[in-house]
Enzyme design. Sequence first.
Site, PDB file in Angstrom:
ATOM      1  N   HIS A  24       0.809  -1.231   0.000  1.00  0.00           N
ATOM      2  CA  HIS A  24       0.000   0.000   0.000  1.00  0.00           C
ATOM      3  C   HIS A  24       0.838   1.275   0.000  1.00  0.00           C
ATOM      4  CE1 HIS A  24      -4.431   1.191   0.993  1.00  0.00           C
ATOM      5  NE2 HIS A  24      -3.931   1.903   0.007  1.00  0.00           N
ATOM      6  N   ASP A  27     -10.046  -0.284   3.507  1.00  0.00           N
ATOM      7  CA  ASP A  27      -8.879  -0.924   4.122  1.00  0.00           C
ATOM      8  C   ASP A  27      -9.200  -1.345   5.555  1.00  0.00           C
ATOM      9  OD1 ASP A  27      -6.237  -1.545   4.946  1.00  0.00           O
ATOM     10  OD2 ASP A  27      -5.376   0.134   3.843  1.00  0.00           O
ATOM     11  N   HIS A  82      -6.925  -1.196   7.721  1.00  0.00           N
ATOM     12  CA  HIS A  82      -6.007  -0.341   8.481  1.00  0.00           C
ATOM     13  C   HIS A  82      -6.185   1.126   8.103  1.00  0.00           C
ATOM     14  CE1 HIS A  82      -4.225  -4.370   7.852  1.00  0.00           C
ATOM     15  NE2 HIS A  82      -3.924  -4.268   9.134  1.00  0.00           N
ATOM     16  N   ASP A 130      -3.522   3.251   7.888  1.00  0.00           N
ATOM     17  CA  ASP A 130      -2.320   3.687   7.157  1.00  0.00           C
ATOM     18  C   ASP A 130      -1.978   5.138   7.459  1.00  0.00           C
ATOM     19  OD1 ASP A 130      -2.212   1.151   6.172  1.00  0.00           O
ATOM     20  OD2 ASP A 130      -2.981   1.633   4.193  1.00  0.00           O
ATOM     21  N   HIS A 188       4.328   0.912   4.308  1.00  0.00           N
ATOM     22  CA  HIS A 188       2.961   0.606   3.833  1.00  0.00           C
ATOM     23  C   HIS A 188       1.901   0.925   4.892  1.00  0.00           C
ATOM     24  CE1 HIS A 188       2.144  -3.864   5.206  1.00  0.00           C
ATOM     25  NE2 HIS A 188       2.745  -3.183   6.145  1.00  0.00           N
ATOM     26  N   ASP A 244      -7.437  -1.650  -0.589  1.00  0.00           N
ATOM     27  CA  ASP A 244      -6.524  -2.667  -0.084  1.00  0.00           C
ATOM     28  C   ASP A 244      -7.337  -3.949   0.056  1.00  0.00           C
ATOM     29  OD1 ASP A 244      -4.961  -4.332   1.614  1.00  0.00           O
ATOM     30  OD2 ASP A 244      -3.970  -2.580   2.487  1.00  0.00           O
ATOM     31  N   ASP A 278      -6.953  -6.310   1.882  1.00  0.00           N
ATOM     32  CA  ASP A 278      -7.175  -6.759   3.257  1.00  0.00           C
ATOM     33  C   ASP A 278      -8.370  -6.073   3.914  1.00  0.00           C
ATOM     34  OD1 ASP A 278      -6.367  -4.360   4.599  1.00  0.00           O
ATOM     35  OD2 ASP A 278      -4.304  -5.014   4.763  1.00  0.00           O
ATOM     36  N   GLU A 338      -1.939  -4.748  -2.351  1.00  0.00           N
ATOM     37  CA  GLU A 338      -1.651  -5.786  -1.348  1.00  0.00           C
ATOM     38  C   GLU A 338      -2.081  -7.195  -1.765  1.00  0.00           C
ATOM     39  OE1 GLU A 338       0.263  -5.503   1.264  1.00  0.00           O
ATOM     40  OE2 GLU A 338       0.304  -3.375   1.797  1.00  0.00           O
TER      41      GLU A 338
END
Length: 298
Positions: A98, A121, A123, A125, A138, A225, A227, A270
């Site tokens: 990412h 995402d 996360h 980030d 990332h 992303d 994830d 990712e």
Amino acid sequence: MKKLSIIGMPMDLGQMRRGVDMGPSAIRYAGINERLKPLFEEIHDMGDIPIGRPEVVIDKESNLRNLDLVAEKSTLLAEKVDEVIQSGSFPLVLGGDHSIAIGTLAGVSKHYKNLGVIWYDAHGDLNTAETSPSGNIHGMPLAASLGIGHPSLTNIAGYAPKAKPENVVIIGARSLDDGEKILIKEKGIKVYSMHEIDRLGMAKVMEETIAYLKEKTDGVHLSLDLDGLDPNDAPGVGTPVMGGISYRESHLAMEMLEESKMITSAEFVEVNPILDEKNKTARAAVELMGSLFGEKLI
């Protein structure tokens, strides 16, 4: 948008797990060109930004992993994305980890006065060298794009910030570090965690997101992303977090974004085929792109 340009960014410098550099190849192998061909008059696959096989270097001052290399490669990506937009084409970037978003947004944002960003995402980030538990870049691209962090990352393409906090929406968050939580509150960043998605439903979350961004932005970048999805639906990612967005909810989100006609650039990141099951995650990415670009069942 009649023209689509695909840019591969096979970069794994922003983290420690090898294999994510094969993400663009896996997505191509999953049939991206064939899937999207009926939806555009022209598709140009521009190949991959050259990354090479550099050794890991920890920056002595900041403790950031591969700082100079990430900055250098992000600049190359920014130039390519800028070129694509100038040619009147929609830029679609394939990752890579990412951290590539730093380069994508640097190339995109100069074309808009008020760029909106949807960060799909698990996360936030939003780490910096000071708050990151790992030193992995990332986990920092959204912070860097907001002008927060190391100058080598915030000033890619010679300007900062690329986006304003009030023009950002994070969707799918379920793993945030303490420093990120503080930053989200300080800057008033809109976040739809899994709690909100479960409570409101994805349709309501997307309606609110679109309404929130529509009036105040002149373009919206989607940074997706894989994830963000539940690991059952997208197992081939470097930092999986249980309890994510379902495959079906993600299709609905993409379809609603397509109906809104507000997305002006996108990246899917990712995808790590080494950690995947029979290219399932890359296939999911391609299927979601189909929905984002207007594929219809009937």
